[in-house]
Design a protein around this motif. Structure first.
Motif, PDB file in Angstrom:
ATOM      1  N   THR A  53      35.275  52.504  -3.342  1.00 28.76           N
ATOM      2  CA  THR A  53      35.401  53.160  -2.044  1.00 28.76           C
ATOM      3  C   THR A  53      36.065  52.247  -1.021  1.00 28.76           C
ATOM      4  OG1 THR A  53      33.383  54.407  -2.502  1.00 28.76           O
ATOM      5  CG2 THR A  53      34.129  54.356  -0.224  1.00 28.76           C
TER       6      THR A  53
ATOM      7  N   LEU B  45      41.228  57.309   0.371  1.00 29.88           N
ATOM      8  CA  LEU B  45      40.086  58.211   0.448  1.00 29.88           C
ATOM      9  C   LEU B  45      39.980  58.849   1.830  1.00 29.88           C
ATOM     10  CD1 LEU B  45      37.007  56.566  -1.327  1.00 29.88           C
ATOM     11  CD2 LEU B  45      38.231  58.603  -2.002  1.00 29.88           C
TER      12      LEU B  45
ATOM     13  N   ASN C   5      35.000  61.726   1.736  1.00 26.83           N
ATOM     14  CA  ASN C   5      34.748  61.178   0.401  1.00 26.83           C
ATOM     15  C   ASN C   5      34.090  59.799   0.469  1.00 26.83           C
ATOM     16  OD1 ASN C   5      37.695  62.774   0.034  1.00 26.83           O
ATOM     17  ND2 ASN C   5      36.119  63.251  -1.469  1.00 26.83           N
ATOM     18  N   THR C   6      34.502  59.014   1.447  1.00 31.38           N
ATOM     19  CA  THR C   6      33.863  57.716   1.654  1.00 31.38           C
ATOM     20  C   THR C   6      32.377  57.896   1.951  1.00 31.38           C
ATOM     21  OG1 THR C   6      35.920  56.764   2.503  1.00 31.38           O
ATOM     22  CG2 THR C   6      33.869  55.629   3.070  1.00 31.38           C
TER      23      THR C   6
END
Length: 459
Positions: free
Chosen positions: A294, A300, A304-305
């Motif tokens: 991540t 990203l 999504n993180t």
């Protein structure tokens, strides 16, 4: 396809040296390692889909006219051109290269050493490079090599930091000399290559967390005890080549004030750091993988993180506290109220036994609160997380994953607020990992403050 190096010679399958093929091993810039052969190995069966766990070779470098032995590993046919010559292209995942005299098919080794980028800054022992072009200057260089630094040792494995020097003799165009730190692994008995690589990956992840950037291994070697009387050296060395297609190999120099912890921090505050890291791999390996994939993925989306960090914390709690039975206050109150209504002691005992037997797993908010209760002292100087914070985290997570939520007013919809929330979860993860390594609360608060953009994110 740009070819960086090529080796031409003969190649064969283990225990089948009589059936050799002529071929060229090419190291390319963007297509990895490719072995091109004329003809095919006789016991391949279905040629088009055949895989080769191992291919042995003896070949000469096309430029320097020097012979090498090769051990190509995890190979598979890329394509086949049907013609009278039967021309094949074989993809090679990674390989070992040694001197021509050290031809060997087994992959058992006693030791390994490698040079990760930024290791010299992490060690901070004044590694150096000297280059002199003016051959008319005369000077004397006195130098004392640093002693090896022990990082970890048990009955099977010793890990330390050593120092290698490279230099060429003074000549008409000048000379150069340089010293760099290397990680050494020494085993009490020969170990399979794949097992050693897993150990190396664990150490690489340790350094990635410590230094604060993806760690690319520039030089990677394996060695074994020499059993050939014709070779004078006690150890036979092989260089390991692996193509890491998805890692940024551009060198990003890190400084000690950017690092989560340095070698000096380990030596003075946490001498068992690497030992703890090895011991707790089963509990933290997923969280480590999720954190790195991540942090170091610049593509990203913030959603999504956020989801990755929540998932990392949830899985960590499952692994670290598998038998923890957490129940909400409202559930416990309702449970006691129902049990009190039962007058028969035998019936009450039977119901309590069944309820204990069928306790449901803790939900996400209970897991996060439990982690915060345990670890909040380690990031209290950066931020504090109350019950509302975790309710927002859970509702936002459910909103991003499921169709509907119970409390839509708690969903974090502002992108900057979601980013700040993700940064807090990242701090929680790093604090947990530092605790697992063995650092104390004071150090963790101080270092997280220094390495995190807490003034802009959390103020």
């Amino acid at each position: 396809m740009k070819v960086l190096e090529s080796y031409f010679g003969y190649w064969w399958l283990p225990h089948n040296e009589n059936e050799k093929l002529y071929g060229i091993l090419k190291i390319t810039k963007s297509n990895g390692y490719i072995l091109e052969t004329i003809g095919h190995f006789s016991n391949t069966g279905d040629i088009v889909s055949e895989d080769f766990p191992q291919i042995i070779g003896l070949a000469r470098h096309s430029n320097i006219n020097r012979d090498f032995s090769f051990n190509l590993l995890h190979c598979s046919i890329m394509n086949y051109l049907p013609s009278k010559l039967h021309y094949y292209k074989i993809i090679v995942s990674f390989f070992l290269r040694g001197e021509s005299k050290s031809l060997n098919s087994d992959t058992l080794f006693n030791s390994s050493y490698f040079h990760p980028i930024n290791i010299d800054q992490w060690v901070n022992t004044n590694s150096f490079k000297i280059k002199e072009e003016n051959h008319k200057m005369n000077f004397v260089l006195d130098y004392n090599s640093p002693e090896n630094i022990l990082l970890y040792q048990d009955s099977d494995l010793k890990v330390d930091i050593g120092f290698l020097r490279r230099y060429n003799q003074p000549n008409e165009v000048g000379f150069k000399i340089e010293q760099s730190a290397y990680i050494n692994l020494k085993f009490s008995k020969p170990i399979e290559l794949e097992i050693i690589r897993k150990k190396v990956d664990i150490i690489r992840n340790f350094l990635t967390l410590a230094i604060g950037c993806p760690i690319y291994i520039e030089d990677y070697f394996f060695s074994k005890k020499n059993e050939d009387p014709k070779i004078k050296r006690t150890q036979i060395e092989y260089r390991f080549f692996r193509e890491e297609k998805y890692i940024d190999k551009r060198y990003k120099k890190m400084y000690k004030w950017n690092m989560l912890f340095t070698l000096k921090d380990i030596q003075t505050l946490c001498p068992n750091a690497l030992s703890n890291w090895f011991a707790k791999q089963d509990e933290i390996k997923f969280t480590i993988s999720n954190l790195f994939s991540t942090i170091y993925n610049g593509y990203l989306y913030v959603e999504n993180t956020f989801l990755d960090y929540v998932f990392a914390l949830e899985v960590y709690h499952r692994n670290r506290y598998p038998d923890q039975k957490l129940q909400s206050k409202s559930y416990l109150e309702k449970r006691e109220k129902i049990i009190e209504k039962i007058t028969n002691p035998s019936d009450k005992q039977w119901l309590e036994a069944r309820l204990n037997e069928h306790k449901k797993e803790p939900n996400l908010i209970l897991r996060l609160k439990h982690l915060n209760d345990i670890y909040q002292e380690n990031y209290k100087d950066i931020f504090t997380a109350d019950s509302l914070f975790f309710k927002k985290v859970v509702e936002t997570r459910h909103h991003l994953v499921h169709h509907g939520v119970k409390y839509p007013e708690l969903i974090i919809r502002d992108e900057f607020e979601l980013y700040a929330c993700s940064q807090k979860l990242e701090v929680m993860i790093k604090a947990i990992l530092l605790i697992e390594i063995g650092f104390d609360t004071k150090f963790i608060n101080s270092r997280l403050k220094t390495t995190t953009g807490w003034m802009t994110i959390f103020s």
